[in-house]
Design a protein around this motif. Structure first.
Motif, PDB file in Angstrom:
ATOM      1  N   PHE A 434     -59.102 -58.380 -15.894  1.00  0.00           N
ATOM      2  CA  PHE A 434     -58.825 -57.619 -14.984  1.00  0.00           C
ATOM      3  C   PHE A 434     -58.356 -56.278 -16.101  1.00  0.00           C
ATOM      4  O   PHE A 434     -57.373 -56.019 -16.047  1.00  0.00           O
ATOM      5  N   HIS A 435     -59.738 -55.288 -15.928  1.00  0.00           N
ATOM      6  CA  HIS A 435     -59.559 -54.189 -16.870  1.00  0.00           C
ATOM      7  C   HIS A 435     -58.649 -54.460 -18.300  1.00  0.00           C
ATOM      8  O   HIS A 435     -57.663 -53.723 -18.872  1.00  0.00           O
ATOM      9  N   GLY A 436     -58.779 -55.034 -18.630  1.00  0.00           N
ATOM     10  CA  GLY A 436     -58.552 -55.925 -20.663  1.00  0.00           C
ATOM     11  C   GLY A 436     -58.109 -56.924 -20.186  1.00  0.00           C
ATOM     12  O   GLY A 436     -58.587 -58.241 -19.385  1.00  0.00           O
ATOM     13  N   ARG A 437     -58.141 -57.867 -21.579  1.00  0.00           N
ATOM     14  CA  ARG A 437     -58.349 -58.487 -21.884  1.00  0.00           C
ATOM     15  C   ARG A 437     -56.853 -59.796 -21.412  1.00  0.00           C
ATOM     16  O   ARG A 437     -55.354 -59.283 -21.971  1.00  0.00           O
ATOM     17  N   ASP A 438     -57.251 -60.745 -21.613  1.00  0.00           N
ATOM     18  CA  ASP A 438     -56.264 -61.676 -20.599  1.00  0.00           C
ATOM     19  C   ASP A 438     -55.551 -60.936 -19.862  1.00  0.00           C
ATOM     20  O   ASP A 438     -54.525 -60.942 -19.456  1.00  0.00           O
ATOM     21  N   SER A 470     -49.994 -65.501 -22.581  1.00  0.00           N
ATOM     22  CA  SER A 470     -50.905 -65.783 -22.943  1.00  0.00           C
ATOM     23  C   SER A 470     -51.608 -67.310 -22.513  1.00  0.00           C
ATOM     24  O   SER A 470     -51.745 -68.259 -21.372  1.00  0.00           O
ATOM     25  N   THR A 471     -52.342 -67.683 -23.478  1.00  0.00           N
ATOM     26  CA  THR A 471     -53.068 -68.532 -22.928  1.00  0.00           C
ATOM     27  C   THR A 471     -53.698 -69.536 -24.313  1.00  0.00           C
ATOM     28  O   THR A 471     -53.394 -68.756 -25.138  1.00  0.00           O
ATOM     29  N   LEU A 472     -54.476 -70.732 -23.983  1.00  0.00           N
ATOM     30  CA  LEU A 472     -54.414 -71.424 -25.463  1.00  0.00           C
ATOM     31  C   LEU A 472     -55.648 -70.885 -26.484  1.00  0.00           C
ATOM     32  O   LEU A 472     -54.728 -71.583 -27.915  1.00  0.00           O
ATOM     33  N   LEU A 473     -55.823 -69.692 -26.358  1.00  0.00           N
ATOM     34  CA  LEU A 473     -57.026 -69.672 -27.331  1.00  0.00           C
ATOM     35  C   LEU A 473     -55.823 -68.202 -27.804  1.00  0.00           C
ATOM     36  O   LEU A 473     -56.560 -68.121 -29.133  1.00  0.00           O
ATOM     37  N   PHE A 474     -55.826 -67.412 -26.699  1.00  0.00           N
ATOM     38  CA  PHE A 474     -55.348 -66.655 -28.103  1.00  0.00           C
ATOM     39  C   PHE A 474     -53.662 -66.494 -27.521  1.00  0.00           C
ATOM     40  O   PHE A 474     -53.017 -65.979 -26.502  1.00  0.00           O
ATOM     41  N   GLN A 475     -52.403 -67.136 -27.974  1.00  0.00           N
ATOM     42  CA  GLN A 475     -51.289 -67.251 -27.536  1.00  0.00           C
ATOM     43  C   GLN A 475     -50.188 -65.807 -27.983  1.00  0.00           C
ATOM     44  O   GLN A 475     -50.694 -65.481 -29.568  1.00  0.00           O
ATOM     45  N   LYS A 476     -50.015 -65.266 -27.333  1.00  0.00           N
ATOM     46  CA  LYS A 476     -49.172 -64.119 -27.951  1.00  0.00           C
ATOM     47  C   LYS A 476     -47.946 -63.679 -27.842  1.00  0.00           C
ATOM     48  O   LYS A 476     -47.032 -64.630 -26.799  1.00  0.00           O
ATOM     49  N   THR A 519     -41.882 -66.236 -30.867  1.00  0.00           N
ATOM     50  CA  THR A 519     -42.256 -66.749 -32.009  1.00  0.00           C
ATOM     51  C   THR A 519     -42.869 -67.995 -32.193  1.00  0.00           C
ATOM     52  O   THR A 519     -43.233 -68.759 -33.746  1.00  0.00           O
ATOM     53  N   SER A 520     -43.283 -68.818 -31.673  1.00  0.00           N
ATOM     54  CA  SER A 520     -43.699 -70.325 -31.486  1.00  0.00           C
ATOM     55  C   SER A 520     -44.812 -70.797 -31.824  1.00  0.00           C
ATOM     56  O   SER A 520     -45.593 -69.427 -31.413  1.00  0.00           O
ATOM     57  N   ASP A 521     -45.221 -71.846 -32.869  1.00  0.00           N
ATOM     58  CA  ASP A 521     -46.847 -71.796 -33.370  1.00  0.00           C
ATOM     59  C   ASP A 521     -47.949 -72.481 -32.234  1.00  0.00           C
ATOM     60  O   ASP A 521     -48.873 -73.106 -32.841  1.00  0.00           O
ATOM     61  N   ASP A 522     -47.017 -73.221 -30.946  1.00  0.00           N
ATOM     62  CA  ASP A 522     -47.976 -73.923 -29.647  1.00  0.00           C
ATOM     63  C   ASP A 522     -47.466 -74.251 -28.320  1.00  0.00           C
ATOM     64  O   ASP A 522     -46.464 -73.668 -28.094  1.00  0.00           O
ATOM     65  N   LEU A 523     -48.602 -73.065 -27.590  1.00  0.00           N
ATOM     66  CA  LEU A 523     -47.733 -72.532 -26.514  1.00  0.00           C
ATOM     67  C   LEU A 523     -47.498 -74.064 -25.678  1.00  0.00           C
ATOM     68  O   LEU A 523     -46.598 -74.103 -24.847  1.00  0.00           O
ATOM     69  N   LEU A 524     -48.391 -75.890 -26.127  1.00  0.00           N
ATOM     70  CA  LEU A 524     -48.198 -76.408 -25.312  1.00  0.00           C
ATOM     71  C   LEU A 524     -47.110 -77.904 -26.015  1.00  0.00           C
ATOM     72  O   LEU A 524     -46.099 -78.065 -25.415  1.00  0.00           O
ATOM     73  N   ASN A 525     -47.026 -77.123 -27.546  1.00  0.00           N
ATOM     74  CA  ASN A 525     -46.388 -77.933 -28.372  1.00  0.00           C
ATOM     75  C   ASN A 525     -45.715 -77.871 -29.498  1.00  0.00           C
ATOM     76  O   ASN A 525     -46.270 -78.132 -30.775  1.00  0.00           O
TER      77      ASN A 525
END
Length: 707
Positions: A434-438, A470-476, A519-525
């Motif tokens: 909505f008016h911007g990415r993610d 944050s998404t699986l494609l782009f963890q912010k 600052t983690s390296d993975d959203l789910l693991n």
């Protein structure tokens, strides 16, 4: 009768020269046997062969020139007793191979260092490491490709000899890959002995490797790369091969990819790199590298167009893209746009085509437009699931969703829950990007009934949220949300005897906010890094004609440390407080509780907190939790199975500051199954200091780690 046959044979011999002289005359039987022989065959046979016939028999046959036997010489073959056959020369041994006597030890190379790859395979390198510095890497690579290693399934010298020939070819090819074009490989096949009884062991193959000099790069031709002008120095620096560097085929492949990446990230969308060609000169011990590069001009991004403007317009795609018109072209941004379009779930396939809108002029870049061709995916989804949680009971959920009912990316979702402790019906509008990415706008309206040990609630809610997630494609590294919430809820608590009293109605208005630094390296693991998050919700509540103001606040911190390739240590701390109003002015559903899958495992959902006389939790205004677990990957199912021992502790108090008067501790073990989208979690916890209403064990199932 024998005499008759003898005479017949003699007469046939007499007839042979006549047949040779006149091929058109075929003698008849009566021509060969006169009538007198029939009257007295014994006397005729005693007459013998006439002298002229005997001479004709011993004379060589005269053949016509047209006869196929005319050119065939006479063959005089002596009787076998007089025949002397020549001695057969032994075959010369195959070049490059030495067969060792099976009763002797394999010879050792005095100046060599043996490296045993397996029971059947030994490599010997020069003792001086500088003569072959890539030894460890070379051995590991050879082990993965070796035919002997792949088919080591029987104790057969013949099988080993055949496979050793293939491995010798492999070694020679690998040595050339590392730049050793004059290397020699000596293959030795044999056995060894052990003990005084000279008992032979299994056969083995040994390769003595004499690498020789390592070739270096000579001339390097990169075609038209200099046409990049101002970017030439940076692009040439990206291709990290210089004359005099050791020849390494892997390095050519690696640096070609680096140069291609640098061209794509420096504004050259139409750059092309031809296949490299390496010309080896054995006299100079050098290799001349030719790899033609065509930069193709420098460009900036222009417009984005869509082949389905009513479905997903070019303007909306520009909102999704991480670049603006006029930004320097970068291939990574182009690929990112394609992934983002696919991540919407609205398209079946996506193709991006670059078209030149304006050519470069001098040092000024041109403009390239991005044309997006999409096909629609199935937009309607009917989903359902069933689950169970200790304290939550069984739950059956179902939903129907149209993911683009209000283009672009405007989804409508209708959902329902039927459970032993919860029932819900709701409708949700959600607009992604909505008016911007993610960036997501969500409006949710629902009505629910909840029957927990702590309270019973009949609730209607309207919630609007705007968030950057944050998404699986782009963890912010940083995500946030802000919302508005209006709630009407009729709730009742259990009294001292555990009986529910009369319902009390609360009207609640809230402005919930959330922020997290990740600052983690993975959203789910996650395996390393940390997360810091905070939730603040200023609220007002009206009940029995009295209005109260309070602040619901919560802080979370987690840390992940990878101690080895197979183990990660993880820890979490949570602190929460509700200052500003007494406990009685806060609806039971908005108080603080602990216990459950993402809290203190081993206890039921929201089962930890101040209790009444019957042992039912009444909720509190302060909370403190801590969790520690070890995530250990096993070798089962190719490393997809992990085990997680854990220990959790938590406390909930009636005041705004945790007093730690009663700390509940739970411990247990979990199993993780790694999938392509995250780990599936199955935890079993046990309360170490249970209360009267706590069960002996609690089970939790979910997606992703507990924290």
């Amino acid at each position: 009768m024998r005499r008759f046959l003898a005479a017949l044979s003699a007469s046939a011999v007499l007839a042979y020269p006549l047949a040779a002289q006149d091929r058109s005359t075929v003698p008849e039987l009566e021509d060969l046997i006169p009538d007198s022989a029939l009257d007295n065959p014994e006397d005729w046979a005693q007459q013998g062969v006439p002298p002229e016939a005997s001479a004709a028999e011993n004379a060589p046959a005269e053949l016509e020139p047209s006869d196929p036997l005319a050119e065939m010489p006479l063959v005089d073959v002596p009787w076998p007793e007089e025949l002397e056959l020549p001695q057969v020369e032994p075959l010369a041994p195959e070049e490059g191979i030495v067969f060792a006597d099976a009763t002797e030890q394999l010879p050792a190379l005095p100046e060599g260092a043996e490296q045993r790859v397996s029971d059947e395979l030994v490599l010997v390198f020069p003792t001086e490491a500088a003569l072959f510095p890539q030894r460890d890497e070379f051995i590991e690579r050879f082990r993965e490709l070796s035919t002997v290693e792949e088919y080591d399934d029987e104790n057969s010298a013949a099988r080993l000899a055949a496979q050793a020939r293939a491995d010798e070819t492999l070694l020679q090819r690998m040595l050339r890959v590392y730049g050793y074009y004059d290397a020699q490989v000596i293959r030795t096949i044999g056995g060894a002995v052990e003990g005084e009884a000279a008992r032979s062991t299994a056969p083995e193959v040994r390769f003595d490797i004499i690498p020789g000099p390592r070739y270096t790069f000579g001339a390097i031709d990169l075609g038209s790369l200099e046409a990049a002008r101002a970017d030439y120095a940076a692009l040439r620096e990206a291709f990290e091969i210089q004359p005099g560097d050791p020849v390494l085929s892997d390095k050519i492949v690696e640096e070609r990819a680096d140069l291609d990446l640098a061209l794509g990230e420096s504004g050259y969308p139409f750059a092309a790199i031809a296949d490299p060609d390496l010309l080896i000169d054995h006299d100079r011990q050098e290799g001349d590298l030719t790899m033609p590069v065509t930069p193709g001009g420098k460009y900036r991004f222009g417009r984005i167009t869509s082949n389905l403007p009513d479905f997903m317009s070019g303007e909306h795609l520009e909102d999704i893209a991480r670049f603006e018109p006029g930004d320097l072209y970068q291939r990574s941004l182009e690929l990112d746009l394609r992934r983002a379009i696919q991540a919407t779930g609205l398209v079946g396939s996506t193709r991006l085509t670059l078209t030149e809108a304006a050519p470069p002029v001098g040092d000024e870049p041109g403009t390239v437009d991005v044309a997006v061709d999409m096909t629609k995916a199935r937009l309607r989804t009917l989903a359902g699931r069933i689950g169970y949680g200790t304290g939550e009971g069984f739950k059956l959920e179902g939903s129907w969703e149209h993911r683009n009912l209000f283009p672009p990316e405007g989804a409508l979702r209708v959902r329902a829950i039927a459970g032993t402790r919860e029932q819900l019906a709701g409708v949700t509008f959600r607009r992604n990007n909505f008016h911007g990415r993610d960036q997501v706008l969500t409006i949710d309206a629902f009505a629910s009934t909840i029957d927990y040990e702590a309270y019973d609630a009949r609730t209607a809610s309207l919630v609007a949220t705007f968030e950057r997630v944050s998404t699986l494609l782009f963890q912010k590294p940083f995500s946030w949300s802000i919302g508005v919430e209006a709630v009407a809820t009729a709730e009742r608590e259990a009294d001292a005897e555990g009986n529910f009293g009369p319902r009390q109605t609360y009207f609640v208005g809230a402005i919930p906010g959330y922020a997290q630094w990740d600052t983690s390296d993975d959203l789910l693991n996650p395996t390393k890094g940390f997360r810091l998050g905070t939730r603040l919700s200023p609220e007002t509540s009206v009940t029995n004609g009295e209005q109260s103001f309070y602040l619901r606040g919560q802080g979370d911190a987690s840390y992940y440390l990878k101690t080895s390739d197979s183990m990660v240590l993880a820890g979490r701390v949570r602190i929460a407080s509700i200052p500003g109003a007494p406990l009685s002015a806060i609806a039971p559903s908005r108080r603080l509780y602990a216990g459950g899958a993402n809290s203190v495992r081993g206890y039921g959902y929201r089962a930890i907190g101040p209790h009444n006389a019957a042992g039912d939790p009444t909720g509190g205004r302060s909370l403190a939790e801590v969790s520690v677990e070890a995530r250990i990957q096993t070798g089962f199912l190719d490393g997809a199975i992990g085990i997680v021992p854990f220990i959790d502790a938590g406390t909930v108090g009636p005041s705004t500051v945790p007093n730690f008067d009663e700390i509940k501790i739970g411990a247990g073990i979990g199993v993780r199954y790694l999938t392509g989208f995250g780990p599936l979690r199955f935890d079993v916890g046990v309360p170490l200091n249970p209360g009267p209403n706590d069960g002996p064990v609690a089970v939790y199932v979910g997606l992703g780690q507990a924290f």
